[in-house]
Scaffold this motif. Sequence first.
Motif, PDB file in Angstrom:
ATOM      1  N   LYS A 247       0.840  -1.203   0.000  1.00  0.00           N
ATOM      2  CA  LYS A 247       0.000   0.000   0.000  1.00  0.00           C
ATOM      3  C   LYS A 247       0.882   1.263   0.000  1.00  0.00           C
ATOM      4  CE  LYS A 247      -3.645   2.686   0.665  1.00  0.00           C
ATOM      5  NZ  LYS A 247      -2.979   4.007   0.758  1.00  0.00           N
ATOM      6  N   LYS A 248       1.885   1.300   0.861  1.00  0.00           N
ATOM      7  CA  LYS A 248       2.754   2.475   0.935  1.00  0.00           C
ATOM      8  C   LYS A 248       3.568   2.655  -0.345  1.00  0.00           C
ATOM      9  CE  LYS A 248       3.258   2.399   5.988  1.00  0.00           C
ATOM     10  NZ  LYS A 248       4.206   2.220   7.129  1.00  0.00           N
ATOM     11  N   ARG A 249       4.060   1.537  -0.905  1.00  0.00           N
ATOM     12  CA  ARG A 249       4.878   1.620  -2.119  1.00  0.00           C
ATOM     13  C   ARG A 249       4.024   2.030  -3.316  1.00  0.00           C
ATOM     14  NH1 ARG A 249       9.662  -0.751  -4.032  1.00  0.00           N
ATOM     15  NH2 ARG A 249      10.128   0.361  -5.991  1.00  0.00           N
ATOM     16  N   PHE A 250       2.829   1.503  -3.435  1.00  0.00           N
ATOM     17  CA  PHE A 250       1.948   1.905  -4.529  1.00  0.00           C
ATOM     18  C   PHE A 250       1.599   3.387  -4.427  1.00  0.00           C
ATOM     19  CE2 PHE A 250      -0.175  -2.277  -6.161  1.00  0.00           C
ATOM     20  CZ  PHE A 250       1.086  -2.736  -6.524  1.00  0.00           C
ATOM     21  N   ASP A 251       1.375   3.868  -3.208  1.00  0.00           N
ATOM     22  CA  ASP A 251       1.096   5.296  -3.026  1.00  0.00           C
ATOM     23  C   ASP A 251       2.279   6.134  -3.499  1.00  0.00           C
ATOM     24  OD1 ASP A 251      -1.369   4.720  -2.000  1.00  0.00           O
ATOM     25  OD2 ASP A 251      -0.807   5.023   0.101  1.00  0.00           O
ATOM     26  N   ALA A 252       3.494   5.692  -3.141  1.00  0.00           N
ATOM     27  CA  ALA A 252       4.698   6.430  -3.544  1.00  0.00           C
ATOM     28  C   ALA A 252       4.903   6.392  -5.049  1.00  0.00           C
ATOM     29  CB  ALA A 252       5.916   5.856  -2.828  1.00  0.00           C
ATOM     30  N   GLU A 253       4.498   5.293  -5.708  1.00  0.00           N
ATOM     31  CA  GLU A 253       4.670   5.140  -7.150  1.00  0.00           C
ATOM     32  C   GLU A 253       3.505   5.744  -7.934  1.00  0.00           C
ATOM     33  OE1 GLU A 253       7.216   3.854  -8.802  1.00  0.00           O
ATOM     34  OE2 GLU A 253       8.393   3.185  -7.074  1.00  0.00           O
ATOM     35  N   GLY A 254       2.498   6.234  -7.236  1.00  0.00           N
ATOM     36  CA  GLY A 254       1.342   6.796  -7.933  1.00  0.00           C
ATOM     37  C   GLY A 254       0.422   5.747  -8.509  1.00  0.00           C
ATOM     38  N   ILE A 255       0.487   4.537  -7.984  1.00  0.00           N
ATOM     39  CA  ILE A 255      -0.386   3.445  -8.440  1.00  0.00           C
ATOM     40  C   ILE A 255      -1.571   3.383  -7.490  1.00  0.00           C
ATOM     41  CG2 ILE A 255      -0.556   0.967  -8.859  1.00  0.00           C
ATOM     42  CD1 ILE A 255       2.488   0.955  -9.313  1.00  0.00           C
ATOM     43  N   SER A 256      -2.742   3.474  -8.034  1.00  0.00           N
ATOM     44  CA  SER A 256      -3.940   3.517  -7.185  1.00  0.00           C
ATOM     45  C   SER A 256      -4.412   2.108  -6.835  1.00  0.00           C
ATOM     46  CB  SER A 256      -5.068   4.270  -7.899  1.00  0.00           C
ATOM     47  OG  SER A 256      -5.459   3.589  -9.085  1.00  0.00           O
ATOM     48  N   ILE A 257      -5.009   2.018  -5.657  1.00  0.00           N
ATOM     49  CA  ILE A 257      -5.668   0.774  -5.229  1.00  0.00           C
ATOM     50  C   ILE A 257      -7.152   1.107  -5.121  1.00  0.00           C
ATOM     51  CG2 ILE A 257      -5.858  -0.995  -3.448  1.00  0.00           C
ATOM     52  CD1 ILE A 257      -2.968  -0.515  -2.739  1.00  0.00           C
ATOM     53  N   PRO A 258      -7.911   0.810  -6.151  1.00  0.00           N
ATOM     54  CA  PRO A 258      -9.316   1.248  -6.170  1.00  0.00           C
ATOM     55  C   PRO A 258     -10.181   0.453  -5.210  1.00  0.00           C
ATOM     56  CG  PRO A 258      -8.856  -0.132  -8.059  1.00  0.00           C
ATOM     57  CD  PRO A 258      -7.540   0.058  -7.351  1.00  0.00           C
ATOM     58  N   PHE A 259     -11.314   1.010  -4.921  1.00  0.00           N
ATOM     59  CA  PHE A 259     -12.310   0.335  -4.106  1.00  0.00           C
ATOM     60  C   PHE A 259     -13.615   0.342  -4.880  1.00  0.00           C
ATOM     61  CE2 PHE A 259     -11.810   4.741  -2.870  1.00  0.00           C
ATOM     62  CZ  PHE A 259     -13.082   5.257  -3.016  1.00  0.00           C
ATOM     63  N   PRO A 260     -14.509  -0.581  -4.592  1.00  0.00           N
ATOM     64  CA  PRO A 260     -15.772  -0.656  -5.352  1.00  0.00           C
ATOM     65  C   PRO A 260     -16.532   0.665  -5.285  1.00  0.00           C
ATOM     66  CG  PRO A 260     -15.476  -2.603  -4.001  1.00  0.00           C
ATOM     67  CD  PRO A 260     -14.402  -1.652  -3.595  1.00  0.00           C
ATOM     68  N   GLN A 261     -16.981   1.114  -6.417  1.00  0.00           N
ATOM     69  CA  GLN A 261     -17.750   2.358  -6.498  1.00  0.00           C
ATOM     70  C   GLN A 261     -19.014   2.117  -7.312  1.00  0.00           C
ATOM     71  OE1 GLN A 261     -15.402   5.930  -7.417  1.00  0.00           O
ATOM     72  NE2 GLN A 261     -13.566   4.642  -7.367  1.00  0.00           N
ATOM     73  N   ARG A 262     -20.005   2.911  -7.030  1.00  0.00           N
ATOM     74  CA  ARG A 262     -21.268   2.776  -7.743  1.00  0.00           C
ATOM     75  C   ARG A 262     -21.763   4.166  -8.133  1.00  0.00           C
ATOM     76  NH1 ARG A 262     -24.654  -1.439  -7.906  1.00  0.00           N
ATOM     77  NH2 ARG A 262     -23.535  -2.405  -6.171  1.00  0.00           N
ATOM     78  N   ASP A 263     -22.075   4.344  -9.381  1.00  0.00           N
ATOM     79  CA  ASP A 263     -22.641   5.616  -9.851  1.00  0.00           C
ATOM     80  C   ASP A 263     -24.139   5.607  -9.666  1.00  0.00           C
ATOM     81  OD1 ASP A 263     -20.173   6.557 -10.620  1.00  0.00           O
ATOM     82  OD2 ASP A 263     -20.328   5.737 -12.655  1.00  0.00           O
ATOM     83  N   VAL A 264     -24.639   6.653  -9.045  1.00  0.00           N
ATOM     84  CA  VAL A 264     -26.086   6.776  -8.802  1.00  0.00           C
ATOM     85  C   VAL A 264     -26.590   7.959  -9.615  1.00  0.00           C
ATOM     86  CG1 VAL A 264     -27.881   7.152  -7.096  1.00  0.00           C
ATOM     87  CG2 VAL A 264     -25.846   5.813  -6.495  1.00  0.00           C
ATOM     88  N   HIS A 265     -27.534   7.729 -10.478  1.00  0.00           N
ATOM     89  CA  HIS A 265     -28.123   8.770 -11.309  1.00  0.00           C
ATOM     90  C   HIS A 265     -29.509   9.112 -10.779  1.00  0.00           C
ATOM     91  CE1 HIS A 265     -24.957   8.224 -14.359  1.00  0.00           C
ATOM     92  NE2 HIS A 265     -25.039   6.936 -14.055  1.00  0.00           N
TER      93      HIS A 265
END
Length: 271
Positions: A247-265
């Motif tokens: 997690k820390k290394r990905f943050d430093a490298e600019g690599i995102s760790i996404p989480f489930p998202q839902r678009d609500v219209h």
Amino acid sequence: MSSEQIDALLSYVTEYGMKVVLALLIFVAGKWIAGLVRKAVRRAMERSKVDATLVGFLSNIVFYLLMVAVVIAAVSQLGIQTTSFVAVLGAAGLAVGLALQGSLSNFASGVLIILFRPFKVGDFVEAGGVAGTIDEIGILATQMHTPDNKGMTVPNSQIMGGQIVNFNAFDTRRCDMSFGIGYQDDIDRAKAVLAEMVAADERCLKEPAPVIVVGGLGESSVDILCRPWVKASDYWGLYWDMQERVKKRFDAEGISIPFPQRDVHLYRAAE
């Protein structure tokens, strides 16, 4: 008392006295021989490297079975009919067996566990529907404790009646981890970072070589599998360390760790 009565008494005492003496000799000699057989059986099993629990148990079973035969032989020397005695013992044994059929099943399972040794004291296993470290393997039940130090007594029949997973069966284990990155992130860079981190950790073995591949395309992430091999004792230490370090290394490298998202219209209903 007349001389005839005295002669009859002496004859009775002589006859039955000799029987008693012979019965005692049979009992003493039989017990001595049974003890020798028990020692011989114990030495033979110890030379064969049979589990110590089974050595003591089986040697005692052999001894007591021989003693039953010795007692029957001694009693028969006194002129007592042993046929009915054996029949009573058989009937009693059957009644006890029916009453203790659950315990006998546990006993048989305990013997199988000791003979086939699917695990040993100190192993972490999943067995009998529970998971824990083995503390003691008994004839009727196995003592275990959970990772949070709760003691458990598991019947042996429950263990042998299901699947046994021994996490300490081998010296090495594959540490299976999965890390998700965003669809917009560089997959090759993420894999290179994980390979670098695995190579720098001394707990990760060089052989077999670690596997770092794209394992799947999830709803909100590209899932990268990271599977290095480690010593069994290092498994959880590496697993937990890697979760934080990645997690820390990905943050430093600019690599995102996404989480489930839902678009609500939201649509405004016409008035």
